[in-house]
Scaffold this motif. Structure first.
Motif, PDB file in Angstrom:
ATOM      1  N   THR A  99     -22.074   0.138  24.437  1.00  0.00           N
ATOM      2  CA  THR A  99     -21.948  -1.387  24.706  1.00  0.00           C
ATOM      3  C   THR A  99     -23.347  -1.831  24.708  1.00  0.00           C
ATOM      4  O   THR A  99     -23.832  -2.724  23.787  1.00  0.00           O
ATOM      5  N   GLN A 100     -24.284  -0.899  25.284  1.00  0.00           N
ATOM      6  CA  GLN A 100     -25.536  -1.508  25.225  1.00  0.00           C
ATOM      7  C   GLN A 100     -26.608  -1.373  23.938  1.00  0.00           C
ATOM      8  O   GLN A 100     -27.019  -2.160  23.421  1.00  0.00           O
ATOM      9  N   ARG A 102     -24.645  -1.546  21.217  1.00  0.00           N
ATOM     10  CA  ARG A 102     -24.435  -2.502  20.255  1.00  0.00           C
ATOM     11  C   ARG A 102     -24.904  -3.784  20.324  1.00  0.00           C
ATOM     12  O   ARG A 102     -25.201  -4.641  19.563  1.00  0.00           O
ATOM     13  N   ASN A 103     -25.140  -4.073  21.887  1.00  0.00           N
ATOM     14  CA  ASN A 103     -25.797  -5.488  22.172  1.00  0.00           C
ATOM     15  C   ASN A 103     -27.269  -5.436  21.468  1.00  0.00           C
ATOM     16  O   ASN A 103     -27.584  -6.525  20.876  1.00  0.00           O
ATOM     17  N   MET A 104     -27.758  -4.506  21.372  1.00  0.00           N
ATOM     18  CA  MET A 104     -29.256  -4.232  21.084  1.00  0.00           C
ATOM     19  C   MET A 104     -29.282  -4.497  19.457  1.00  0.00           C
ATOM     20  O   MET A 104     -30.156  -5.375  18.977  1.00  0.00           O
ATOM     21  N   ALA A 106     -26.966  -6.191  18.062  1.00  0.00           N
ATOM     22  CA  ALA A 106     -26.427  -7.651  17.612  1.00  0.00           C
ATOM     23  C   ALA A 106     -27.637  -8.648  17.987  1.00  0.00           C
ATOM     24  O   ALA A 106     -27.570  -9.558  17.100  1.00  0.00           O
ATOM     25  N   ILE A 107     -28.522  -8.369  18.887  1.00  0.00           N
ATOM     26  CA  ILE A 107     -29.641  -9.143  19.007  1.00  0.00           C
ATOM     27  C   ILE A 107     -30.672  -9.173  17.624  1.00  0.00           C
ATOM     28  O   ILE A 107     -31.094 -10.021  17.209  1.00  0.00           O
ATOM     29  N   LYS A 110     -28.853 -10.841  14.908  1.00  0.00           N
ATOM     30  CA  LYS A 110     -28.799 -12.375  15.013  1.00  0.00           C
ATOM     31  C   LYS A 110     -30.257 -12.961  14.512  1.00  0.00           C
ATOM     32  O   LYS A 110     -30.243 -13.793  13.928  1.00  0.00           O
TER      33      LYS A 110
END
Length: 172
Positions: A99-100, A102-104, A106-107, A110
């Motif tokens: 999850t971490q 994936r979030n990195m 995503a940023i 973006k």
């Protein structure tokens, strides 16, 4: 690291499982005696069988060796409860890491998406847009490799003199 710890735990559990069966009195059934392991199998085979049994307690697998007396059954239930906790924690830590990650990403995605929208909105030429995007990706990849001051939350709580000393040594 976690895998090594789980393997060491399984080794200890396997040894206890084997020892528990060996130490049971002669008139009580035990998996070692029921399956004729003592007379027909080498010590290595008996150890690997115990290890196999131990590993099956941590995974959704099966094994032909089963508890044959109250002591073995109680130990098997205890190991199973312990294994459920360890396995759940293991899966949880992998999920949190994914999850971490994936979030990195995503940023990162973006930021690049916003840059592309900006370039299109301001009618920047394709050639310049490509150069800007490549350079931005390059700088972002470098930034991932270095630890920035803004990434370290604890630096914010430093006193002013300590912060000045840190800045001074950082710039040297």
């Amino acid at each position: 690291k976690v895998t090594v710890i789980v393997l060491l735990l399984n080794h200890v559990i396997a040894c206890i499982w084997y020892g528990l069966s060996l130490c049971s009195s002669e008139d009580v059934q035990a998996w070692v005696r029921d399956d004729h392991f003592l007379t027909e199998s080498s010590l290595i085979y008996r150890y690997l069988t115990s290890l196999h049994w131990s590993l099956t307690q941590f995974t959704p697998a099966s094994m032909e060796v089963q508890p044959r007396n109250v002591h073995e059954r109680a130990f098997a239930v205890s190991v199973l409860m312990f294994a459920m906790t360890v396995f759940s924690s293991f899966v949880s830590s992998i999920t949190a890491s994914m999850t971490q990650l994936r979030n990195m990403h995503a940023i990162f995605d973006k930021n690049l998406s916003l840059l592309r929208r900006y370039l299109r909105a301001h009618s920047i030429s394709a050639q310049l847009s490509i150069r800007i995007l490549r350079y931005s990706e390059y700088k972002l990849s470098l930034r991932k490799q270095e630890i920035q001051e803004s990434d370290v939350n604890l630096l914010r709580i430093l006193s002013a003199p300590l912060r000045m000393d840190l800045v001074h040594e950082t710039l040297e």
